[in-house]
Structures are given as C-alpha cells and as structure tokens.
Design an enzyme around this catalytic site. Sequence first.
Site, mmCIF file in Angstrom:
data_model
loop_
_atom_site.group_PDB
_atom_site.id
_atom_site.type_symbol
_atom_site.label_atom_id
_atom_site.label_comp_id
_atom_site.label_asym_id
_atom_site.label_seq_id
_atom_site.Cartn_x
_atom_site.Cartn_y
_atom_site.Cartn_z
ATOM 1 N N ASP A 62 0.017 7.092 -16.891
ATOM 2 C CA ASP A 62 0.848 7.483 -15.751
ATOM 3 C C ASP A 62 0.641 8.943 -15.370
ATOM 4 O O ASP A 62 0.712 9.303 -14.190
ATOM 5 C CB ASP A 62 2.327 7.237 -16.071
ATOM 6 N N ASN A 143 7.204 11.356 -9.161
ATOM 7 C CA ASN A 143 8.260 10.971 -10.102
ATOM 8 C C ASN A 143 9.539 11.772 -9.934
ATOM 9 O O ASN A 143 10.590 11.219 -9.645
ATOM 10 C CB ASN A 143 7.774 11.133 -11.552
#
Length: 299
Positions: A62, A143
Amino acid sequence: MLIIYRSNSLTAKEASIFCNKTLKERNIKSKRIESDFDNNQLENYFYNLAALPDLVIVLGGDGTVLKSANALVNYDIPILSFNIGGNLGFLTQEKDFLFDQSFIKILEKEEFIIDFRNRLHCDVYSNEKNRERKILKSYDALNDFYFKSVEEDISPTNQIQIEIDNEKVNEYKGDGLIISSSTGSTAYSMAAGGPIVHPSINAFVINPICPMSLASRPIIIPDTSKVVIRVVQKNKREIKLWKDGSKCMTIKENDYCEINKVTKPCKMIKFNKSISYYITLIKKLDWKGDLSLKNNQNN
C-alpha cells in the site's frame, strides 16, 4: 505502460522484470522505475514525460501505491497494483493475476471496473498578526493527513482546534489528530481506534489520537465539508503535519490548515474476479467470523 516497483525489494524488482517481459512479448511498450526514483522525485518524472502512459502498474504494498497515487494527482492515469512484498495490501490486486499473466487478458477483455477513490487536499496558511493571509504549502493525500508533536524526546499533550464548514466543533487535547478519507480508514486511523468506512462512501473520518477526554470521539462527515485545523498550543510547542505516512512540514502556533476533497479522484483498476471488500477485511484483518465465507471463497 509504466511499471513502478517498490524500492529496496528484490521480490518487487524481479516481479517488475517479469511484468515488463510479459508486456513486451505482446508488443506493449513499457518501462520500469523504482518508487524512490531520483530521490523520491516521482512527481517530476511525470511532469517531464513527453507522452504520458495509458496505465501505471504498481508492484509493492500500500505504501508504494500511495506514493504512486500522490505523484499522479494531476494526471488522469489509472493505476493497476499488485501486492508484491507488501504487508496488508488493501489497495492492491492479488499477485496471482500477475504471475499467471491473466491480467493481460482481463485488460484486453475489459473485465474490470474503475474504482474512483477520493483524495484529500490540504492548504497550509500563515496567519501571523498584521500579515496578509497566504498559502505556505499545499499537499494531496490518498489516505490521510495527521498532526503530531514535533518533539521526539518527550511526548507532550497537543491542543488542536477543529472547524467544520466555518463552525468551531471541538478542541482536542491529546497526542494528535487524524483526518482520513474512506480509503484511509483502514490505515493509521483504524490503528488509532477509528471506524472502518467502505471506500464507496464519500466521507472524511476525524479521529483524535489518544485524547485526554472520553467525550472526544471519532466522527464521520461528508467529504464535501471544509475542515480547518488550528494549532492552539498554550506552551508554544509546534506540531508536524504528515500525509500518507510522510513528513510534510511544521505547523506553528499561528498557522492553520484547510482540508477538503481533491477535484480529481484516484482511478484504481479492480478486476471483476477480485475478492470482495468484505472478504479482503476478513483475510487482511484475520477476522474470526463466519468461516463459511472463507470456505466459499476457496471453492
């Protein structure tokens, strides 16, 4: 196509060589670069390209996806990512699609969807007395943004004021504050006790880090909101702004941040044959719920 692979990972490097060879065998132009290309100047790489790639393939975890997505914030280029050498891999496809070369046929037959993930934008303003308001820096994140103490040797209490749509909502005292997107709800915010939000929900999560008041709880708000963060330290201590796990800058006492949604979402390719979001949670978080879900997935 452009292949971005995780730096300092031999597994990701070997996977990038395999991917590049697979594409070239089908007469598809491709190039490989590391995620830490040119001293982390990945954004400049795209800026200097004569022709942009049609697709960016990311090989890593990620973190590599976040770095690539932030470099592509100004470009309308979809990302196809595979979990190679990463940990959880919430943003990636299973690596089997890469190594059995089925990803080529899936792309050719268009057996995928474009998953639009909203991003966060942050403008940092100087608000010193008797000075005109001006933007010091601007950042984008997929994010989250979060605010924590600059101090490394001690762990002081921070005091952060939050406004939502021009309304003062709360003043948090604690270790810091996280503002996450729905995508980022399974990252730092989840580790800090925040809720998991389905990525299709257009929302921000505001989550205090270790607050000193039991009344300071995480809240979910529409991502159409404008969030203002002000540093109101009484002890003159400074706070550092972070984005997606990377340091940005120090926020001084009179500075403040405005956070809202980025106009262009991040485009991520999701294969029709990929496992569902909920199966992903079961697998990644090792949930011990109805094991029949796992059994059905394996059949």
